[in-house]
Design a protein around this motif. Structure first.
Motif, PDB file in Angstrom:
ATOM      1  N   ASP A  12       4.855  -0.175   6.037  1.00 57.46           N
ATOM      2  CA  ASP A  12       4.202   1.043   5.572  1.00 57.46           C
ATOM      3  C   ASP A  12       5.149   2.235   5.511  1.00 57.46           C
ATOM      4  N   TYR A  15       4.282   5.246   3.335  1.00 59.19           N
ATOM      5  CA  TYR A  15       3.244   6.114   3.893  1.00 59.19           C
ATOM      6  C   TYR A  15       3.807   6.950   5.037  1.00 59.19           C
ATOM      7  N   LYS A  18       5.969   9.840   3.532  1.00 57.49           N
ATOM      8  CA  LYS A  18       5.262  10.827   2.718  1.00 57.49           C
ATOM      9  C   LYS A  18       4.080  11.464   3.442  1.00 57.49           C
ATOM     10  N   TYR A  19       3.332  10.655   4.217  1.00 64.85           N
ATOM     11  CA  TYR A  19       2.088  11.149   4.795  1.00 64.85           C
ATOM     12  C   TYR A  19       2.065  11.172   6.325  1.00 64.85           C
ATOM     13  N   TYR A  22       1.473   5.166   9.795  1.00 63.95           N
ATOM     14  CA  TYR A  22       2.075   3.843   9.611  1.00 63.95           C
ATOM     15  C   TYR A  22       1.524   2.871  10.631  1.00 63.95           C
ATOM     16  N   ASN A  39      -2.025  10.230  11.114  1.00 56.80           N
ATOM     17  CA  ASN A  39      -1.666  11.635  11.009  1.00 56.80           C
ATOM     18  C   ASN A  39      -2.936  12.460  10.875  1.00 56.80           C
ATOM     19  N   GLU A  57      -5.550  13.186   0.190  1.00 57.61           N
ATOM     20  CA  GLU A  57      -4.716  12.574   1.223  1.00 57.61           C
ATOM     21  C   GLU A  57      -5.556  12.061   2.394  1.00 57.61           C
ATOM     22  N   LEU A  60      -7.059   8.817   1.197  1.00 57.00           N
ATOM     23  CA  LEU A  60      -5.998   7.819   1.143  1.00 57.00           C
ATOM     24  C   LEU A  60      -5.739   7.254   2.541  1.00 57.00           C
ATOM     25  N   GLU A  61      -5.649   8.133   3.527  1.00 59.10           N
ATOM     26  CA  GLU A  61      -5.393   7.687   4.890  1.00 59.10           C
ATOM     27  C   GLU A  61      -6.568   6.875   5.447  1.00 59.10           C
ATOM     28  N   TRP A  64      -6.515   3.477   3.859  1.00 61.63           N
ATOM     29  CA  TRP A  64      -5.411   2.714   4.443  1.00 61.63           C
ATOM     30  C   TRP A  64      -5.798   2.219   5.839  1.00 61.63           C
ATOM     31  N   GLN A  68      -6.073  -1.562   7.242  1.00 65.82           N
ATOM     32  CA  GLN A  68      -5.325  -2.009   8.420  1.00 65.82           C
ATOM     33  C   GLN A  68      -6.249  -2.687   9.427  1.00 65.82           C
TER      34      GLN A  68
END
Length: 85
Positions: A12, A15, A18-19, A22, A39, A57, A60-61, A64, A68
């Motif tokens: 990751d 990610y 950028k964000y 992970y 984050n 964002e 997106l997180e 993700w 996971q």
């Protein structure tokens, strides 16, 4: 198996860079323990990007993170989640 707590060795990494979130295997890839770094600044009033970017964002997180957790469940892994702000 080598320990994998550095985001440089995480799949990751894009990610992480950028964000700021992970996942990694701190005890090595043969041990079913997944470390997830989230984050949480994205969910804070301290986040300085425009609202539309913050919403994008954040979603997106969360997407993700859901992926996971689903993958960890399928692989019967334990998960340790840490957040930072």
């Amino acid at each position: 198996s080598r320990a994998c707590i550095n985001p440089d060795t995480s799949p990751d990494m894009a990610y992480a860079q950028k964000y700021g979130f992970y996942s990694a295997y701190p005890l090595g890839s043969n041990t079913p323990l997944r470390f997830i770094a989230v984050n949480s600044v994205i969910f804070s009033y301290r986040y300085t990007e425009p609202l539309a970017m913050q919403e994008y964002e954040a979603q997106l997180e969360l997407d993700w993170l859901a992926a996971q957790l689903q993958d960890a469940k399928i692989k019967n892994e334990q998960v340790f989640i840490a957040m930072h702000i």
